[in-house]
Design a protein around this motif. Structure first.
Motif, PDB file in Angstrom:
ATOM      1  N   THR A  76      -1.084  18.348   2.169  1.00 25.81           N
ATOM      2  CA  THR A  76      -0.479  18.155   0.849  1.00 25.81           C
ATOM      3  C   THR A  76      -0.286  16.665   0.581  1.00 25.81           C
ATOM      4  N   GLN A  77      -0.124  16.318  -0.678  1.00 24.98           N
ATOM      5  CA  GLN A  77       0.114  14.931  -1.043  1.00 24.98           C
ATOM      6  C   GLN A  77       1.405  14.426  -0.385  1.00 24.98           C
ATOM      7  N   ALA A  78       2.438  15.252  -0.406  1.00 25.00           N
ATOM      8  CA  ALA A  78       3.718  14.856   0.197  1.00 25.00           C
ATOM      9  C   ALA A  78       3.565  14.608   1.696  1.00 25.00           C
ATOM     10  N   ASP A  79       2.811  15.463   2.386  1.00 21.20           N
ATOM     11  CA  ASP A  79       2.606  15.272   3.824  1.00 21.20           C
ATOM     12  C   ASP A  79       1.735  14.046   4.107  1.00 21.20           C
ATOM     13  N   PHE A  80       0.756  13.767   3.243  1.00 15.31           N
ATOM     14  CA  PHE A  80      -0.076  12.577   3.423  1.00 15.31           C
ATOM     15  C   PHE A  80       0.776  11.307   3.288  1.00 15.31           C
ATOM     16  N   VAL A  81       1.662  11.309   2.321  1.00 11.30           N
ATOM     17  CA  VAL A  81       2.566  10.171   2.139  1.00 11.30           C
ATOM     18  C   VAL A  81       3.503  10.067   3.343  1.00 11.30           C
ATOM     19  N   ARG A  82       4.057  11.186   3.775  1.00 12.64           N
ATOM     20  CA  ARG A  82       4.961  11.193   4.932  1.00 12.64           C
ATOM     21  C   ARG A  82       4.252  10.688   6.190  1.00 12.64           C
ATOM     22  N   LEU A  83       3.044  11.169   6.427  1.00  8.45           N
ATOM     23  CA  LEU A  83       2.264  10.742   7.586  1.00  8.45           C
ATOM     24  C   LEU A  83       2.106   9.227   7.607  1.00  8.45           C
ATOM     25  N   ASN A  84       1.700   8.670   6.495  1.00  7.92           N
ATOM     26  CA  ASN A  84       1.430   7.234   6.428  1.00  7.92           C
ATOM     27  C   ASN A  84       2.691   6.388   6.304  1.00  7.92           C
ATOM     28  N   THR A  85       3.809   7.014   6.011  1.00  4.39           N
ATOM     29  CA  THR A  85       5.088   6.317   5.994  1.00  4.39           C
ATOM     30  C   THR A  85       5.691   6.299   7.396  1.00  4.39           C
ATOM     31  N   GLU A  86       5.624   7.425   8.088  1.00  7.92           N
ATOM     32  CA  GLU A  86       6.180   7.512   9.443  1.00  7.92           C
ATOM     33  C   GLU A  86       5.323   6.775  10.469  1.00  7.92           C
ATOM     34  N   CYS A  87       4.035   6.749  10.245  1.00  4.37           N
ATOM     35  CA  CYS A  87       3.115   6.051  11.144  1.00  4.37           C
ATOM     36  C   CYS A  87       2.207   5.199  10.260  1.00  4.37           C
ATOM     37  N   ARG A  88       2.759   4.077   9.843  1.00  8.69           N
ATOM     38  CA  ARG A  88       2.063   3.229   8.870  1.00  8.69           C
ATOM     39  C   ARG A  88       0.850   2.560   9.495  1.00  8.69           C
ATOM     40  N   PRO A  89      -0.315   2.728   8.847  1.00  8.21           N
ATOM     41  CA  PRO A  89      -1.490   1.979   9.294  1.00  8.21           C
ATOM     42  C   PRO A  89      -1.327   0.502   8.915  1.00  8.21           C
ATOM     43  N   ALA A  90      -2.179  -0.341   9.451  1.00  4.02           N
ATOM     44  CA  ALA A  90      -2.143  -1.758   9.092  1.00  4.02           C
ATOM     45  C   ALA A  90      -2.446  -1.893   7.598  1.00  4.02           C
ATOM     46  N   LEU A  91      -1.569  -2.576   6.892  1.00  3.04           N
ATOM     47  CA  LEU A  91      -1.768  -2.785   5.457  1.00  3.04           C
ATOM     48  C   LEU A  91      -2.336  -4.174   5.205  1.00  3.04           C
ATOM     49  N   GLY A  92      -3.037  -4.309   4.108  1.00  5.01           N
ATOM     50  CA  GLY A  92      -3.546  -5.604   3.701  1.00  5.01           C
ATOM     51  C   GLY A  92      -4.897  -5.963   4.285  1.00  5.01           C
ATOM     52  N   THR A  93      -5.419  -5.132   5.169  1.00  3.80           N
ATOM     53  CA  THR A  93      -6.746  -5.380   5.723  1.00  3.80           C
ATOM     54  C   THR A  93      -7.757  -4.648   4.848  1.00  3.80           C
ATOM     55  N   PRO A  94      -8.600  -5.390   4.146  1.00  2.76           N
ATOM     56  CA  PRO A  94      -9.497  -4.740   3.191  1.00  2.76           C
ATOM     57  C   PRO A  94     -10.612  -3.927   3.845  1.00  2.76           C
ATOM     58  N   TYR A  95     -11.016  -2.922   3.141  1.00  6.52           N
ATOM     59  CA  TYR A  95     -12.210  -2.153   3.489  1.00  6.52           C
ATOM     60  C   TYR A  95     -13.372  -2.831   2.770  1.00  6.52           C
ATOM     61  N   VAL A  96     -14.481  -2.959   3.457  1.00  2.42           N
ATOM     62  CA  VAL A  96     -15.674  -3.569   2.874  1.00  2.42           C
ATOM     63  C   VAL A  96     -16.770  -2.510   2.855  1.00  2.42           C
ATOM     64  N   ILE A  97     -17.320  -2.251   1.684  1.00  4.49           N
ATOM     65  CA  ILE A  97     -18.420  -1.288   1.582  1.00  4.49           C
ATOM     66  C   ILE A  97     -19.709  -1.999   1.973  1.00  4.49           C
ATOM     67  N   ASP A  98     -20.342  -1.486   3.028  1.00  9.26           N
ATOM     68  CA  ASP A  98     -21.572  -2.080   3.533  1.00  9.26           C
ATOM     69  C   ASP A  98     -22.806  -1.524   2.837  1.00  9.26           C
ATOM     70  N   ARG A  99     -22.738  -0.232   2.511  1.00 12.80           N
ATOM     71  CA  ARG A  99     -23.906   0.414   1.919  1.00 12.80           C
ATOM     72  C   ARG A  99     -23.458   1.636   1.146  1.00 12.80           C
ATOM     73  N   SER A 100     -24.145   1.886   0.069  1.00  8.11           N
ATOM     74  CA  SER A 100     -23.902   3.070  -0.745  1.00  8.11           C
ATOM     75  C   SER A 100     -25.265   3.714  -0.986  1.00  8.11           C
TER      76      SER A 100
END
Length: 172
Positions: A76-100
């Motif tokens: 669920t959206q609420a659980d996704f937010v909770r997951l990333n709040t309780e175990c926060r991934p590194a923020l501010g590190t950009p994703y770079v698209i290499d190929r599409s």
């Protein structure tokens, strides 16, 4: 004495209104908008870029809302937010698209990596993560599909996944 009006002529107003109406349908709008009648693969890449920007910036609820319906049923959206709040991934590190790559008219594969980041107290660099995701056109819009391994993790439930991530040192 002739009086001059400060109001534009009615014909001019009608012409302007018609022009606005005609050109409004030509505007691009957001990449994930439901206004496109045929899939445009460039819009799929724009959706992936938006998803990755939200993930890198902590926009968990907004990132989840770009997912395809099947993926949204995994967590669920609420659980996704909770997951990333309780175990926060590194923020501010950009994703770079290499190929599409367009796989078919309604499926685009996006290969990416996260930019290198400093680790610890300046002790070295991490090359970051990399992966591949799919963006699908369905229901009149492009939607993001998390990879199968990520979805399998979500099926474990938030508490168990947080526990695993903490044990692996993946929480920041």
């Amino acid at each position: 004495m002739r009086r001059t009006s400060l109001h534009p002529a009615p014909a001019l107003l009608l012409t302007a209104a018609a022009l606005v109406t005609l050109t409004a349908g030509c505007s691009a709008g957001p990449a994930h908008s439901g206004t496109a009648t045929t899939p445009q693969p460039r819009q799929a890449t724009a959706v992936a870029t938006e998803e990755f920007g939200l993930l890198a910036g902590g926009g968990w609820a907004q990132a989840w809302s770009l997912w395809d319906p099947g993926a949204r049923q995994t967590i669920t959206q609420a659980d996704f937010v909770r997951l990333n709040t309780e175990c926060r991934p590194a923020l501010g590190t950009p994703y770079v698209i290499d190929r599409s790559a367009t796989l078919d008219a309604t499926t685009v594969q996006v290969d990416w990596h996260r930019a290198a980041t400093a680790t610890g107290a300046g002790t070295g660099t991490s090359t970051g993560a990399s992966g591949s995701n799919t963006v699908r056109y369905q229901g009149g819009r492009w939607t993001f599909v998390p990879d199968p391994a990520t979805l399998a993790g979500y099926r474990l439930g938030v508490d168990r996944l947080v526990q695993q991530r903490r044990a692996a040192g993946a929480c920041h």
